[in-house]
Write a protein that holds these residues in place. Structure first.
Motif, PDB file in Angstrom:
ATOM      1  N   ILE A  35      28.484  37.370  26.227  1.00  0.00           N
ATOM      2  CA  ILE A  35      27.180  36.385  26.238  1.00  0.00           C
ATOM      3  C   ILE A  35      26.426  36.579  25.344  1.00  0.00           C
ATOM      4  N   GLY A  36      26.201  37.680  24.891  1.00  0.00           N
ATOM      5  CA  GLY A  36      24.681  38.531  24.488  1.00  0.00           C
ATOM      6  C   GLY A  36      24.715  37.506  22.658  1.00  0.00           C
ATOM      7  N   LEU A  37      26.334  37.701  22.311  1.00  0.00           N
ATOM      8  CA  LEU A  37      27.024  37.431  20.932  1.00  0.00           C
ATOM      9  C   LEU A  37      26.618  35.838  20.895  1.00  0.00           C
ATOM     10  N   CYS A  38      26.458  35.404  22.049  1.00  0.00           N
ATOM     11  CA  CYS A  38      26.589  33.666  21.484  1.00  0.00           C
ATOM     12  C   CYS A  38      25.250  33.168  22.028  1.00  0.00           C
ATOM     13  N   ASP A  41      20.687  33.949  18.834  1.00  0.00           N
ATOM     14  CA  ASP A  41      20.055  33.143  18.000  1.00  0.00           C
ATOM     15  C   ASP A  41      18.859  32.602  18.802  1.00  0.00           C
ATOM     16  N   PRO A  42      19.297  31.830  19.973  1.00  0.00           N
ATOM     17  CA  PRO A  42      17.878  31.764  20.594  1.00  0.00           C
ATOM     18  C   PRO A  42      17.436  31.939  21.724  1.00  0.00           C
ATOM     19  N   LEU A  46      13.453  33.042  21.561  1.00  0.00           N
ATOM     20  CA  LEU A  46      12.263  33.077  22.717  1.00  0.00           C
ATOM     21  C   LEU A  46      11.851  34.661  22.650  1.00  0.00           C
ATOM     22  N   LEU A  47      11.742  35.681  22.016  1.00  0.00           N
ATOM     23  CA  LEU A  47      10.905  36.418  22.116  1.00  0.00           C
ATOM     24  C   LEU A  47      10.269  36.919  21.206  1.00  0.00           C
ATOM     25  N   GLY A  48      10.245  35.517  20.118  1.00  0.00           N
ATOM     26  CA  GLY A  48       9.739  35.350  19.275  1.00  0.00           C
ATOM     27  C   GLY A  48       9.674  36.015  17.740  1.00  0.00           C
ATOM     28  N   ALA A  49      11.189  36.759  17.743  1.00  0.00           N
ATOM     29  CA  ALA A  49      11.729  36.830  16.324  1.00  0.00           C
ATOM     30  C   ALA A  49      11.385  35.966  15.134  1.00  0.00           C
ATOM     31  N   SER A  50      10.748  35.987  14.080  1.00  0.00           N
ATOM     32  CA  SER A  50      10.474  35.071  13.034  1.00  0.00           C
ATOM     33  C   SER A  50      12.135  34.395  12.240  1.00  0.00           C
ATOM     34  N   ILE A  57      17.882  41.353  13.000  1.00  0.00           N
ATOM     35  CA  ILE A  57      18.462  41.404  14.356  1.00  0.00           C
ATOM     36  C   ILE A  57      20.189  41.808  14.298  1.00  0.00           C
ATOM     37  N   HIS A  58      20.543  39.952  13.567  1.00  0.00           N
ATOM     38  CA  HIS A  58      22.112  39.967  13.609  1.00  0.00           C
ATOM     39  C   HIS A  58      23.241  40.757  13.222  1.00  0.00           C
ATOM     40  N   GLU A  59      22.363  41.291  12.176  1.00  0.00           N
ATOM     41  CA  GLU A  59      23.048  43.665  11.456  1.00  0.00           C
ATOM     42  C   GLU A  59      23.353  43.918  12.868  1.00  0.00           C
ATOM     43  N   TYR A  60      22.117  44.458  13.578  1.00  0.00           N
ATOM     44  CA  TYR A  60      21.924  45.556  14.335  1.00  0.00           C
ATOM     45  C   TYR A  60      22.687  44.684  15.407  1.00  0.00           C
ATOM     46  N   MET A  61      22.558  43.325  16.132  1.00  0.00           N
ATOM     47  CA  MET A  61      23.163  43.356  17.244  1.00  0.00           C
ATOM     48  C   MET A  61      24.945  43.328  17.621  1.00  0.00           C
ATOM     49  N   SER A  62      25.169  42.401  16.102  1.00  0.00           N
ATOM     50  CA  SER A  62      26.375  42.670  16.393  1.00  0.00           C
ATOM     51  C   SER A  62      27.284  43.628  16.614  1.00  0.00           C
TER      52      SER A  62
END
Length: 389
Positions: A35-38, A41-42, A46-50, A57-62
């Motif tokens: 669910i997190g990978l999918c 982005d949204p 929603l949390l305010g990331a520019s 964020i993609h680098e870390y969370m992937s």
């Protein structure tokens, strides 16, 4: 649930519960990882990331999302080890994991020596690798040292027999863990009206508070297997004694911490910042809120005891009463009456009242457990001057 099975001497159930709980952890982490990978982005939009931050964020969370298994499984495994009464091994394992993480971070982030410079991905990889170490160690301890693992069952009926008592405590426990941050968020919003310096001071004071109360939190963690094993063995008298002595220690420690923080409040603020307003607000917090630490200690001990006595809904209700029945309304009232000192006073008063409620609540639960276990509950009859069972 594991500690109570240990208290009953049912080693087969201990192995079944431990193994099935680990399987539940694998499934849960896997589902939330996907669910997190999918939704990366949204969710972070929603949390305010520019747009500039999202690639990082993609680098870390992937890496982090697939690595959730290496985080969740050791959490379950270490708690199962604690259920045996062994707190040293999980503590040592986590300490070593922190050291490994600290060593790997600069190597993988900046690319020192033969290691590639991975940036944010390196930070995630270092954490996942260190937690992978804890995964293997915890599984080794459970499987080889304590023989608490059994062959994986594919029977839905058997799995549900293990998962049901775990989820009965775990789901309300998860909700309880969400209540406090939500309430703290509302109170932080109140404090934010008095400027960024006030928010910074609240952050400093909250971290100091966490350190001051860490001994009580550790005691609550240790109390869990103690209560579980003795309740499983139907020795409720020892459960009552353990809660009582833990509560006494928590009160004493809370009073001691309050005195220390009162005397060192101005010095503590200057450790973190040179901003005089931040120092002053930190000092204000540390001279008001810690006065209620003794009662907060009772609240922490009671919440832990209610969970292990299979009263998770009551533990959740206690958290709701504390945060949204007392802390938020009293802090709002305090802000209207006396600005920041009022907010902090409202927080302290809410802890005092919630601590008193929790003491009465856990007392009633323990008496119910004594009756259920067939133990005698004695009361003093003033009129007849005799002890009645």
């Amino acid at each position: 649930t594991v500690s109570r099975a240990i208290g009953r001497g049912d080693h087969g159930q201990v192995r079944r519960l431990t193994t099935d709980s680990l399987l539940l952890a694998v499934l849960t982490a896997g589902v939330f990882g996907v669910i997190g990978l999918c939704t990366m982005d949204p969710l972070f939009r929603l949390l305010g990331a520019s747009a500039q931050i999202r690639p990082l964020i993609h680098e870390y969370m992937s890496i982090w999302y697939p690595g959730m298994l290496c985080v969740v499984i050791p959490m379950i495994g270490n708690n199962a080890i604690r259920a045996t009464g062994n707190t040293w091994t999980p503590g040592l394992v986590m300490f070593i994991a922190v050291i490994v993480n600290a060593i790997l971070d600069p190597l993988l982030i900046f690319g020192l020596g033969p290691f590639p410079a991975m940036g944010m991905a390196g930070a995630a990889a270092a954490t996942v690798l260190s937690r992978t170490f804890t995964l293997f160690v915890s599984l080794w301890v459970l499987g080889v040292r304590y023989r608490m693992l059994a062959p994986v069952s594919i029977s839905r009926e058997r799995l549900w027999r293990s998962w049901r008592p775990v989820l009965a405590i775990g789901v309300p426990g998860a909700a309880t863990q969400m209540i406090i941050p939500l309430g703290v968020g509302i109170i932080t919003n109140l404090v934010a009206r008095y400027g960024p310096e006030a928010v910074a001071a609240l952050g400093v004071a909250s971290r100091v508070e966490g350190l001051a109360l860490i001994v009580v939190s550790a005691l609550a963690t240790v109390l869990t297997p103690f209560i579980g094993q003795n309740r499983g063995a139907s020795r409720v008298g020892r459960v009552e004694e353990g809660i009582r002595r833990s509560r006494q220690f928590a009160v004493g420690w809370g009073a001691f911490a309050a005195v220390i923080l009162w005397l060192s409040a101005s010095w503590i603020g200057r450790i973190f910042t040179d901003d005089p307003q931040v120092v002053e607000t930190t000092m204000l917090y540390l001279r008001i809120v810690p006065l209620a630490y003794a009662f907060q200690g009772i609240l922490i001990i009671s919440g832990s005891a209610l969970n292990v006595l299979h009263r998770p809904l009551q533990s959740m209700a206690l958290s709701l009463i504390y945060m949204f029945g007392l802390a938020v309304p009293l802090s709002c009232a305090g802000a209207a009456l006396a600005a920041l000192p009022g907010i902090f006073t409202g927080g302290a008063v809410s802890r005092v009242i919630a601590g008193g409620i929790s003491q009465v609540w856990i007392g009633r639960v323990v008496r119910e457990e004594q009756v259920r276990a067939g133990e005698e509950v004695f009361t003093w009859n003033v009129d007849d001057s005799v002890i009645q069972g």
